[in-house]
Design a protein around this motif. Structure first.
Motif: not given
Ligand code: GLU
Length: 387
Positions: A321-342
């Motif tokens: 496929a053409f996706y990366m699926f990195p683990d972001i847990s070390k940032t302590k952000l949940k995925s929605l929070e992470f993506c909105s802030a990014l």
């Protein structure tokens, strides 16, 4: 006004919503790096467009048979036989309005109240919602990086109950990019044939695989599993035909007939002249697929190296496929929070893992040009360092 209860049970598609938001920001002149939609950035190959244009000029503009143009159904059956080793005839195939719609027709035709559908997570965003719309129960089976985000035969066996009707298998996977090995697929097939359940194999990314990895269809492991398998596929990803909306379903005559009945009362046939483009896609040279695959392979190397160099992120190497699926847990952000802030701070659009049942991850599509990848990874790195 009171909407139907099913509406409140279903969430809007986040993949489509974020892609639309990124497009709207671009239209406002904002310099957005979008890694949201799983959509190749290449034009549809010229010979495919020419065939559809010719069909249009020849006035192939009327209603057609609900299950698809006979020539296209035959071409799909031939392809399934010669490329995938699956012995289908044209009558075992229905042409649908995209791969998504093939699954929707199937689930409407098969699933009703009380039926359970086993869906390994991370899953593609629409699988559970389609089951809910049909009144069934999605049974989510969580997997993680320790098994390469793949469901094990033991997990599958344990999840099957007397209510289970269907198991959804997706390899190469959206969102993780992992590909089941032939042995792993065979082991899952052995579990399925010991039961009464069916399996739908979503093979939409079959052409986009790397490093000599082999994609095999679960339906090839003997007659028993073949009889229990339904194939879902389409032209969007391999031939860069996302907007054409042409997919298909292959399976037993009974299931295909039922899916055609669902389609006959919802969308009728797929756009007639577009189907002639799909015939050209299957019957013309397949070099276009290889050119795109090689470009994705290069981008995969660059993006993976950039991601794993960012302290706090970790990402396994996807095989397809053409996706990366990195683990972001070390940032302590949940995925929605992470993506909105990014998106707000760095104008980078990615999809929160929660859309795929994995809140510790984000999905980044690398079906985009190298310059955007480099710029987007600079911005992502700055963002993660600031977390
Ligand atoms: N399948 C693509 C994706 O996951 C397109 C969007 C969609 O249909 O959800 O991004």
């Amino acid at each position: 006004m009171k909407l139907a209860g099913r509406v409140s049970q279903v969430k809007p598609s986040l993949t489509l919503a974020i892609s639309a938001k990124a497009l709207a920001m671009k239209a406002e002149g904002i310099d957005v790096c979008s890694f949201s939609a799983g959509e190749p950035d290449f034009d549809t190959p010229a010979h495919i467009k020419a065939a559809a244009q010719k069909a249009l000029d020849e006035n192939k503009t009327k209603y057609g048979p609900e299950a698809g143009e006979p020539k296209l159904r035959e071409a799909i059956a031939r392809k399934l036989k010669t490329s995938n080793g699956l012995d289908y005839k044209a009558e075992n195939v229905i042409v649908t309005n995209g791969g998504k719609h093939s699954l929707f027709n199937l689930i409407l035709a098969l699933i009703e109240s009380g039926d359970e559908v086993i869906i390994p997570a991370p899953y593609w965003v629409s699988y559970p919602e389609m089951v809910t719309i049909a009144g069934g129960k999605p049974v989510i089976v969580n997997t993680d990086a320790s098994t390469g985000y793949k469901i094990t035969p033991e997990q599958l066996r344990k999840s099957i109950t007397s209510q289970t009707k269907l198991f959804v298998l997706n390899s190469p996977s959206n969102p993780t990019g992992m590909v089941y090995t032939p042995d792993e697929i065979q082991a899952l097939a052995e579990v399925v044939v010991d039961t009464d359940i069916l399996v739908v194999s979503d093979e939409i990314y079959e052409k986009i695989i790397y490093d000599g990895v082999k994609q095999v269809s679960i339906g090839t492991f003997g007659e028993e599993i073949f009889a229990r398998t339904i194939i879902s596929n389409g032209f969007a990803k391999g031939y860069s035909m996302t907007g054409w909306r042409i997919g298909y379903l292959a399976g037993s005559k009974e299931i295909i007939k039922a899916a055609s009945t669902m389609q006959g009362h919802s969308t009728s046939n797929v756009c007639t002249f577009a189907q002639y483009g799909a015939i050209a896609a299957l019957e013309g040279s397949q070099d276009c697929i290889e050119e795109m695959r090689q470009a994705f392979a290069q981008r995969r190397e660059v993006m993976l190296a950039r991601l794993n160099a960012i302290p706090g992120l970790s990402c396994p190497k996807p095989d397809g496929a053409f996706y990366m699926f990195p683990d972001i847990s070390k940032t302590k952000l949940k995925s929605l929070e992470f993506c909105s802030a990014l998106l707000e701070k760095e104008q980078v659009a990615v999809i929160p893992g929660i859309a795929f049942g994995a809140d510790d991850n984000i999905r980044i599509s690398y079906a985009t040009d190298m310059a955007t990848i480099e710029k987007g990874m600079d911005r992502l790195e700055r963002f993660v360092r600031s977390c």
